[in-house]
Structures are given as C-alpha cells and as structure tokens.
Design an enzyme around this catalytic site. Structure first.
Site, PDB file in Angstrom:
ATOM      1  N   LYS A  72       1.196  -1.194  -0.260  1.00 23.61           N
ATOM      2  CA  LYS A  72      -0.283  -0.311   0.644  1.00 23.61           C
ATOM      3  C   LYS A  72       0.890   1.184   0.487  1.00 23.61           C
ATOM      4  CE  LYS A  72      -3.544  -2.344   2.530  1.00 23.61           C
ATOM      5  NZ  LYS A  72      -5.498  -1.888   1.397  1.00 23.61           N
ATOM      6  N   ASN A 146      -1.040   3.328  -7.688  1.00 26.34           N
ATOM      7  CA  ASN A 146      -2.695   2.995  -7.548  1.00 26.34           C
ATOM      8  C   ASN A 146      -3.705   4.675  -6.612  1.00 26.34           C
ATOM      9  OD1 ASN A 146      -5.855   2.282  -6.505  1.00 26.34           O
ATOM     10  ND2 ASN A 146      -5.577   0.238  -8.138  1.00 26.34           N
ATOM     11  N   LYS A 216      -9.475   1.845 -12.807  1.00 22.88           N
ATOM     12  CA  LYS A 216      -9.921  -0.008 -12.044  1.00 22.88           C
ATOM     13  C   LYS A 216     -11.248   0.227 -11.448  1.00 22.88           C
ATOM     14  CE  LYS A 216      -8.025  -3.453  -8.835  1.00 22.88           C
ATOM     15  NZ  LYS A 216      -7.229  -3.415  -8.205  1.00 22.88           N
ATOM     16  N   THR A 244     -10.536  -7.242 -12.999  1.00 30.00           N
ATOM     17  CA  THR A 244     -11.867  -6.096 -11.904  1.00 30.00           C
ATOM     18  C   THR A 244     -11.508  -5.807 -10.220  1.00 30.00           C
ATOM     19  OG1 THR A 244     -13.120  -7.980 -11.058  1.00 30.00           O
ATOM     20  CG2 THR A 244     -13.672  -6.715 -13.167  1.00 30.00           C
ATOM     21  N   ASN A 245     -12.141  -4.767  -9.612  1.00 26.68           N
ATOM     22  CA  ASN A 245     -11.932  -4.331  -8.414  1.00 26.68           C
ATOM     23  C   ASN A 245     -11.766  -6.035  -7.594  1.00 26.68           C
ATOM     24  OD1 ASN A 245     -11.094  -4.100  -5.707  1.00 26.68           O
ATOM     25  ND2 ASN A 245     -10.808  -1.884  -6.195  1.00 26.68           N
ATOM     26  N   THR A 246     -12.383  -5.575  -6.475  1.00 27.09           N
ATOM     27  CA  THR A 246     -13.145  -6.675  -5.593  1.00 27.09           C
ATOM     28  C   THR A 246     -14.128  -6.413  -5.812  1.00 27.09           C
ATOM     29  OG1 THR A 246     -13.141  -5.557  -2.751  1.00 27.09           O
ATOM     30  CG2 THR A 246     -11.057  -7.023  -4.257  1.00 27.09           C
ATOM     31  N   GLY A 263     -10.616 -13.179  -5.094  1.00 28.75           N
ATOM     32  CA  GLY A 263      -9.816 -14.443  -4.750  1.00 28.75           C
ATOM     33  C   GLY A 263     -10.835 -15.251  -5.920  1.00 28.75           C
ATOM     34  N   TYR A 313      -3.102 -11.208  -6.465  1.00 36.66           N
ATOM     35  CA  TYR A 313      -3.165 -11.106  -5.014  1.00 36.66           C
ATOM     36  C   TYR A 313      -2.823 -11.666  -4.102  1.00 36.66           C
ATOM     37  CZ  TYR A 313      -3.111  -8.670  -0.637  1.00 36.66           C
ATOM     38  OH  TYR A 313      -3.376  -8.206   0.631  1.00 36.66           O
TER      39      TYR A 313
END
Length: 351
Positions: A72, A146, A216, A244-246, A263, A313
């Site tokens: 981060k 980001n 994003k 994509t994001n979460t 995931g 990730y």
C-alpha cells in the site's frame, strides 16, 4: 509444500493483518541487503524472452504482476520484483494519510481460497509514497501507482483530491491507476457512473501528463455500465482498464463479513468482464485482468481472452513467495509447448 506447512502451522494462526504486516517487514528487511535482493532477482525474476510484453508504451518482463492492495505504501517494490512479479502496482494511495477502517478488517477464507477486506485505503499518503518512489533502485522494476479518494474529502471535492495525488505520483510511476471501485470508501463506487467519471478522468489525465492512465472498475457493474466505461475510457484516450476490483457479492462463500471479496469466487465474473471489455474496446485499450487468478491456467486463459497483462494478489497469500516465479516458468514452458515464440501471439487468440 514448505510454504503450505508454514501457512498452516504459523501464518494461519495469526490475525490476517498481523501476518500481512509481518510479511511486509520481512520484505523490507530483505531490501536492506541489495546483494541478496539482486541474487533473488537473478534466480526468480522472469528471464524468458518469450514472456516480454509491451503495453501502453511500457516494457514488461512478464505479463504477470502484483495487484494493488499488498504494498500500500510502496515499501517493497524491489523485493517483490526480485521474487518474480513482472510489475508491482502499489497503493491504493490517497492524497492525505489516513488510518483506514477499524480492525479487524482483513479475513481469510481458506476453504474458498478467498479473502475479505475492508481496509479503507489505510496508507501514509501521497507525499510519503513519493519519497519512497524517488529512492534509487538497485534492480529494475515496473511500478504502477494506484490512487484513490481520501475518505474525509467530500465527494464534491473528489476531483481535486485525485489530481493532488496524480501530480505528486504520476512522474514517479510507469503507469497510474484511478481506483473508483473499492467498496470500502463510502460513495467511491458512485464515481463509476459515466457522467461523474468523465470529469474525474479528464482532470487526472491532464495532471498525469505523459504517464499512461488506467481506470480500475468493479465486477459488480452491470454489463451495460461496463460497456459505457469502456467507451468513455477509449474516448478519453486512456491507456487501459483494470478489471476487476473486489466484489460485494457473497456468492460461493459462507462469510457475511462486510468488505470486498477477492480470490477464487471472483474468477468467473472477472473473466466475463474481461471478455466483454475486449469485445467492446480491446483494439483501443489495454486490459489488465485481475480477480481469482491462482495458477498458470488462469493466466493463460486471461491472455487468450484478451488481457495484455494479468495480476494476482490473493494467490500470494495461499501459495507463498515462489508463486510468481512458478507461474512465469510454467507460462514460458506452455508457450514453447504450443509453438509460440512470444506471449504477444497468445493475447486475444480465443476472444
């Protein structure tokens, strides 16, 4: 096998965020010994010419990189590159430092090979990240940055907030990403609406100058909204889209914890969005696919479907530090086995 034993017997017994901070400290310790970092880079970083790919004017040693959310504050770029990631996307970074949401805010779901986070863009701010990114590197690394909205900044001032970050960080990045898709900052996803996204992206693109700009997006967008964002990004001359994001969906998992799910459960929708984006704007935009990427089969499938780059990730949590190197080796072998001289020949082949 060794990492799985360590994960089962040690890391899984720690609070998820405590385990993450321990990993960051170990990587920072590694970075303090440049000869060791360079040795790891020689052993683990992608070397095969067939893996090299170019996207938005940037040369990547491999299409497989680390998604935002892990590093981060841009503290571990060199060691993460040394263990095999073809690029490292740092952040999400906000213009002002902020602590994020209250703990606990990170949860593993091993049975689903997933993670839920509601971190809330905890970071030390753009100025601190810029200081770290200015440091001389002892080995090559492709770095994406980001950026997101500071939580206390009202939505009416969101454009200025993003622009402040872009001005500080774009000159230090190989590419810049506007994150409008995290579910953990109130009102942030509302910025994905095209009428609000256009002035934001236009202003950040101007502030970014020559640095390639990507946006994003969330997997929870309706298909027609995915199409609209693709058209907007192409119209504005953006470099690409990260998809994509979460997700806020809980399909396929038993947990009801609030936050963004990443995931394996995200795999199907992420692939759907990739295919839709490639069909809509694949000839005009680079697409970076992320979400549910676990192994070389997933990377291969995303490339065939039109992704220029692929990120992971959550897989790093469950597979350990040799994960990126293993994927790169297997991807190079697969290219040889199928008679391809370059990963570029694979991109979009089945789209």
């Amino acid at each position: 096998m060794m990492y799985r034993l360590v994960f089962t017997q040690v890391l899984s017994r720690l609070d998820a965020e405590a385990a993450h901070h321990l990993t960051i400290r170990l990587l920072r310790l590694l970075a303090m010994f440049p000869p060791l970092t360079r040795l790891l880079h020689r052993l683990l970083a992608p070397r095969a010419e067939s893996l090299r790919v170019q996207a938005f004017g940037v040369h990547f040693p491999s299409p497989f990189g680390l998604a935002a959310g892990f590093d981060k504050d841009a503290r571990c770029v060199e060691p993460l590159s040394a263990i095999g990631f073809g690029h490292v996307e740092v952040g999400t970074i906000t213009a002002h430092a902020q602590p994020g949401n209250p703990r606990p805010r990170l949860f593993r779901l091993p049975e689903s090979r997933a993670v839920i986070n509601r971190m809330g863009f905890n970071n030390a701010g753009a100025a601190a990240a810029a200081t770290r990114l200015r440091r001389v590197r002892h080995l090559p690394a492709v770095v994406g940055v980001n950026i997101g909205k500071t939580k206390v900044v009202p939505e009416s001032e969101a454009v200025r907030d993003y622009v402040d970050s872009a001005r500080r960080l774009a000159p230090l990045a190989d590419y810049l990403v506007v994150n409008v898709s995290s579910p953990n900052t109130p009102g942030l996803r509302d910025l994905q609406a095209v009428d609000r996204l256009r002035p934001l992206l236009s202003a950040v693109k101007e502030a970014a100058g020559r640095t390639p700009l990507l946006v994003k997006i969330a997997p929870d967008l309706a298909d027609e909204d995915v199409d609209a964002v693709a058209e907007l990004a192409a119209d504005l001359g953006l470099a690409g889209i990260i998809a994509t994001n979460t997700t806020i969906s809980r399909t396929g998992v038993s947990s009801t914890e609030a936050g963004g799910l990443s995931g394996r459960p995200l795999k199907s929708r992420s692939l759907e969005v990739l295919r839709r984006l490639h069909q809509k704007a694949g000839d005009r935009l680079a697409i970076v696919s992320v979400g549910g990427v676990e192994d070389v089969d997933d990377v291969w499938e995303r490339l065939l479907a039109g992704a220029t780059l692929v990120q992971g990730y959550t897989g790093l949590i469950y597979e350990g530090p040799l994960w990126p190197s293993r994927i790169n080796r297997r991807l190079a072998r697969r290219l040889r086995r199928h008679g391809y001289g370059s990963v570029r020949e694979v991109i979009g082949r089945t789209a």
